[in-house]
Scaffold this motif. Sequence first.
Motif, PDB file in Angstrom:
ATOM      1  N   PRO A 176       4.039   6.030 -18.804  1.00  0.00           N
ATOM      2  CA  PRO A 176       2.862   6.273 -17.969  1.00  0.00           C
ATOM      3  C   PRO A 176       3.007   5.688 -16.562  1.00  0.00           C
ATOM      4  N   GLY A 177       2.389   6.358 -15.611  1.00  0.00           N
ATOM      5  CA  GLY A 177       2.457   5.928 -14.225  1.00  0.00           C
ATOM      6  C   GLY A 177       1.988   4.506 -14.005  1.00  0.00           C
ATOM      7  N   ASN A 178       0.919   4.079 -14.713  1.00  0.00           N
ATOM      8  CA  ASN A 178       0.406   2.721 -14.498  1.00  0.00           C
ATOM      9  C   ASN A 178       1.409   1.666 -14.958  1.00  0.00           C
ATOM     10  N   VAL A 179       2.201   1.961 -15.981  1.00  0.00           N
ATOM     11  CA  VAL A 179       3.229   1.031 -16.447  1.00  0.00           C
ATOM     12  C   VAL A 179       4.344   0.928 -15.407  1.00  0.00           C
ATOM     13  N   VAL A 180       4.769   2.067 -14.889  1.00  0.00           N
ATOM     14  CA  VAL A 180       5.807   2.085 -13.852  1.00  0.00           C
ATOM     15  C   VAL A 180       5.302   1.351 -12.614  1.00  0.00           C
ATOM     16  N   TYR A 181       4.062   1.594 -12.238  1.00  0.00           N
ATOM     17  CA  TYR A 181       3.450   0.951 -11.072  1.00  0.00           C
ATOM     18  C   TYR A 181       3.529  -0.575 -11.191  1.00  0.00           C
ATOM     19  N   LYS A 182       3.097  -1.102 -12.346  1.00  0.00           N
ATOM     20  CA  LYS A 182       3.106  -2.551 -12.555  1.00  0.00           C
ATOM     21  C   LYS A 182       4.527  -3.112 -12.553  1.00  0.00           C
TER      22      LYS A 182
ATOM     23  N   GLY B   2       6.231  -5.922  -3.762  1.00  0.00           N
ATOM     24  CA  GLY B   2       5.671  -5.147  -2.664  1.00  0.00           C
ATOM     25  C   GLY B   2       4.524  -4.256  -3.083  1.00  0.00           C
ATOM     26  N   LYS B   3       4.130  -3.401  -2.153  1.00  0.00           N
ATOM     27  CA  LYS B   3       3.029  -2.466  -2.362  1.00  0.00           C
ATOM     28  C   LYS B   3       3.589  -1.045  -2.384  1.00  0.00           C
ATOM     29  N   ILE B   4       3.200  -0.266  -3.379  1.00  0.00           N
ATOM     30  CA  ILE B   4       3.674   1.115  -3.482  1.00  0.00           C
ATOM     31  C   ILE B   4       2.974   1.961  -2.428  1.00  0.00           C
ATOM     32  N   LEU B   5       3.788   2.632  -1.619  1.00  0.00           N
ATOM     33  CA  LEU B   5       3.266   3.496  -0.564  1.00  0.00           C
ATOM     34  C   LEU B   5       3.124   4.938  -1.044  1.00  0.00           C
ATOM     35  N   HIS B   6       4.087   5.374  -1.856  1.00  0.00           N
ATOM     36  CA  HIS B   6       4.117   6.762  -2.322  1.00  0.00           C
ATOM     37  C   HIS B   6       4.871   6.816  -3.640  1.00  0.00           C
TER      38      HIS B   6
ATOM     39  N   VAL C  86       7.224  -1.842 -11.043  1.00  0.00           N
ATOM     40  CA  VAL C  86       7.772  -1.783  -9.682  1.00  0.00           C
ATOM     41  C   VAL C  86       7.195  -2.911  -8.837  1.00  0.00           C
ATOM     42  N   GLN C  87       5.900  -3.125  -8.921  1.00  0.00           N
ATOM     43  CA  GLN C  87       5.284  -4.199  -8.140  1.00  0.00           C
ATOM     44  C   GLN C  87       5.827  -5.566  -8.560  1.00  0.00           C
TER      45      GLN C  87
ATOM     46  N   LEU D 195       6.585  -0.857   0.152  1.00  0.00           N
ATOM     47  CA  LEU D 195       6.533  -1.725   1.329  1.00  0.00           C
ATOM     48  C   LEU D 195       6.719  -3.147   0.819  1.00  0.00           C
ATOM     49  N   GLY D 196       7.841  -3.750   1.163  1.00  0.00           N
ATOM     50  CA  GLY D 196       8.164  -5.090   0.691  1.00  0.00           C
ATOM     51  C   GLY D 196       7.356  -6.168   1.387  1.00  0.00           C
ATOM     52  N   PRO D 197       7.393  -7.372   0.840  1.00  0.00           N
ATOM     53  CA  PRO D 197       6.610  -8.479   1.390  1.00  0.00           C
ATOM     54  C   PRO D 197       7.013  -8.860   2.819  1.00  0.00           C
ATOM     55  N   LYS D 198       8.225  -8.489   3.245  1.00  0.00           N
ATOM     56  CA  LYS D 198       8.679  -8.798   4.602  1.00  0.00           C
ATOM     57  C   LYS D 198       8.570  -7.590   5.533  1.00  0.00           C
ATOM     58  N   GLY D 199       7.877  -6.529   5.065  1.00  0.00           N
ATOM     59  CA  GLY D 199       7.673  -5.351   5.900  1.00  0.00           C
ATOM     60  C   GLY D 199       8.750  -4.287   5.769  1.00  0.00           C
ATOM     61  N   ASP D 200       9.733  -4.501   4.901  1.00  0.00           N
ATOM     62  CA  ASP D 200      10.787  -3.509   4.717  1.00  0.00           C
ATOM     63  C   ASP D 200      10.311  -2.441   3.724  1.00  0.00           C
ATOM     64  N   VAL D 201      10.784  -1.202   3.916  1.00  0.00           N
ATOM     65  CA  VAL D 201      10.446  -0.111   3.014  1.00  0.00           C
ATOM     66  C   VAL D 201      11.691   0.237   2.217  1.00  0.00           C
TER      67      VAL D 201
END
Length: 87
Positions: A34-40, A48-52, A42-43, A69-75
């Motif tokens: 499920p997407g929510n499992v992958v989301y957690k 970082g924060k998922i952009l897409h 990855v984070q 988007l990583g914690p230091k601003g890198d994608v």
Amino acid sequence: MTAIVFGMMALPAKAECLPWKEAGSLIAKNGLVPGNVVYKTVQAKTGGKILHASLCESNGRYFYKVSVLGPKGDVTNHKIDAKTGQF
């Protein structure tokens, strides 16, 4: 125009991915992680924060494409196996 049937939706022949929020029925139908499992996951791994995110298919194999988007601003871009959840 040629179309590929992707779940219950017809997409143009060149399109191989669906936006995450439109992939629910395809995830359930194919027994994918499920997407929510992958989301957690990855984070937790990236901090970082998922952009897409999208669910893609190639040669009968499903995978998630996720931009973070990583914690230091890198994608960064990640490819996650949709059957196993492995990076």
